[in-house]
Design a protein around this motif. Sequence first.
Motif, short mmCIF file in Angstrom:
data_model
loop_
_atom_site.label_atom_id
_atom_site.label_comp_id
_atom_site.label_asym_id
_atom_site.label_seq_id
_atom_site.Cartn_x
_atom_site.Cartn_y
_atom_site.Cartn_z
N PRO A 185 0.82 -1.20 0.00
CA PRO A 185 0.00 0.00 0.00
C PRO A 185 0.86 1.26 0.00
CG PRO A 185 -0.59 -1.47 1.82
CD PRO A 185 0.63 -2.02 1.18
N VAL A 186 0.38 2.31 -0.65
CA VAL A 186 1.11 3.57 -0.73
C VAL A 186 0.52 4.55 0.28
CG1 VAL A 186 1.71 5.51 -2.19
CG2 VAL A 186 1.70 3.21 -3.14
N GLU A 187 1.38 5.15 1.10
CA GLU A 187 0.95 6.16 2.06
C GLU A 187 0.93 7.50 1.35
OE1 GLU A 187 -0.71 7.42 5.24
OE2 GLU A 187 0.29 5.52 5.60
N GLU A 188 -0.25 7.97 0.95
CA GLU A 188 -0.36 9.21 0.19
C GLU A 188 -0.34 10.41 1.13
OE1 GLU A 188 -3.80 9.07 -2.19
OE2 GLU A 188 -3.18 7.33 -3.34
N THR A 189 0.39 11.44 0.75
CA THR A 189 0.42 12.67 1.53
C THR A 189 -0.93 13.38 1.41
OG1 THR A 189 2.79 12.91 1.13
CG2 THR A 189 1.59 14.87 1.83
N LEU A 190 -1.47 13.80 2.55
CA LEU A 190 -2.78 14.48 2.52
C LEU A 190 -2.66 15.81 1.80
CD1 LEU A 190 -2.92 17.00 4.79
CD2 LEU A 190 -2.90 15.08 6.37
N GLU A 191 -3.75 16.18 1.15
CA GLU A 191 -3.82 17.46 0.44
C GLU A 191 -5.06 18.20 0.94
OE1 GLU A 191 -3.58 17.17 -3.76
OE2 GLU A 191 -1.77 15.94 -3.75
N PRO A 192 -4.90 19.14 1.90
CA PRO A 192 -6.06 19.83 2.48
C PRO A 192 -6.76 20.72 1.47
CG PRO A 192 -4.06 20.10 3.82
CD PRO A 192 -3.63 19.55 2.51
N ASP A 193 -8.05 20.92 1.68
CA ASP A 193 -8.80 21.92 0.91
C ASP A 193 -8.71 23.29 1.56
OD1 ASP A 193 -9.57 20.49 -1.27
OD2 ASP A 193 -11.55 19.96 -0.52
N THR A 235 4.00 15.21 8.46
CA THR A 235 4.04 13.79 8.14
C THR A 235 2.99 13.55 7.05
OG1 THR A 235 2.33 13.02 9.69
CG2 THR A 235 4.56 13.33 10.58
N PRO A 236 2.95 12.36 6.44
CA PRO A 236 1.91 12.11 5.44
C PRO A 236 0.50 12.26 5.97
CG PRO A 236 3.66 10.49 5.23
CD PRO A 236 3.94 11.26 6.48
N ARG A 237 0.32 12.30 7.29
CA ARG A 237 -1.03 12.42 7.86
C ARG A 237 -1.20 13.67 8.71
NH1 ARG A 237 -4.01 6.73 9.12
NH2 ARG A 237 -3.59 5.75 7.11
N LEU A 238 -0.30 14.63 8.61
CA LEU A 238 -0.40 15.86 9.39
C LEU A 238 0.20 17.02 8.62
CD1 LEU A 238 -1.00 17.40 12.06
CD2 LEU A 238 1.30 16.71 12.82
N ALA A 239 -0.57 18.13 8.52
CA ALA A 239 -0.10 19.34 7.84
C ALA A 239 -0.60 20.56 8.59
CB ALA A 239 -0.57 19.38 6.39
N ASP A 299 -7.15 28.08 1.54
CA ASP A 299 -7.67 29.01 0.55
C ASP A 299 -9.13 28.71 0.23
OD1 ASP A 299 -7.11 26.62 -0.61
OD2 ASP A 299 -5.98 27.42 -2.31
N VAL A 300 -9.77 29.59 -0.53
CA VAL A 300 -11.16 29.42 -0.93
C VAL A 300 -11.29 28.28 -1.94
CG1 VAL A 300 -13.08 30.54 -2.14
CG2 VAL A 300 -11.75 31.82 -0.46
N THR A 301 -10.30 28.13 -2.80
CA THR A 301 -10.34 27.13 -3.86
C THR A 301 -10.23 25.72 -3.31
OG1 THR A 301 -9.26 28.72 -5.34
CG2 THR A 301 -9.28 26.43 -6.03
N ASN A 302 -11.13 24.84 -3.74
CA ASN A 302 -11.06 23.43 -3.39
C ASN A 302 -10.35 22.66 -4.49
OD1 ASN A 302 -12.76 23.02 -0.82
ND2 ASN A 302 -14.12 24.24 -2.12
N GLY A 303 -9.50 21.71 -4.10
CA GLY A 303 -8.79 20.89 -5.08
C GLY A 303 -9.65 19.75 -5.60
#
Length: 294
Positions: free
Chosen positions: A32-40, A237-241, A43-47
């Motif tokens: 399994p790949v541990e993907e880095t989180l990408e927060p929305d 970390t991959p689960r904290l930003a 900013d106003v823009t959602n990814g």
Amino acid sequence: MRLLLAGVLWGGLLLATTAVHAQTVLVPPLPPVEETLEPDRPDVTNGTRIVGVGLLQIEFGGLFTRAAPGERAFGSPVTARLGVTDWLEARIGTDGLLLRGDDTASASGLGNVQLGAKLRLWADPGGLPVLSILPTVNLPTASAEKGLGSGDTDYTLAILPGSDVTARGHVDVNDGIGAIGAGGGQPHFLQHLVSVSASVAFGEHWDPYYEVYWYSKQDPDAGAMTAMDFGAIYTVTPRLAIDAGVQFGLTRAAPAISAFGGISVVVGDVLGSHGVRARQRTAEKRARARPPHR
């Protein structure tokens, strides 16, 4: 003759079994790949990105706004995002605790609640979405008597295209439309949103961004609002930003200045082994779609 034929058949069967076993040992399944989180946020823009299947991601922060001299406001938005499938994310959010005031009066209370879902419509061969949509219903839980909300339900829909630019850059665009409650028994008014957010990754941790956004109106009798903001997301970390930034109004209807910061964290695997297996399958699909290195 019969003994010789039987020996040949048994030998062939043994060789085939050994080959299958060797293939199984030499070509194990991809981990399994541990993907880095990408927060929305912030900013106003959602990814376009969907949270991994089974993962619960919480994004929360604080926003201080100085709309004009003597006018100030504070909000503490929180959003919970759950990956249901590799094309669907369920969301619930709130404006959190709201504080508003000026030199003569002030008010405080809980803000509105938002229910939504992000749906991936189109993805690259590797599975990363490049086009998603985000329908949202804003429930009027904030007090209209205190001036913290309109007391009406809002309905919005945003189209979310996004694309990588070179190896480190990324651009997201939002084009949204909504029926916004005016309060006081007035009919809903039409609101249009356009926003563009561009980021460039520096190393493995820093993602500074710059954004410009425009609302056609935020009140029935107000004019168009345009603002810009810039900041950075630091992946611990991959689960904290963590993130922080500042916003400046470009039109009279926009707040003069705002400052914000927050934290995004993946708190758990709420779907258990189902989510783990789903993310495993997604990682294998992406690996198969990825062109081989030369």
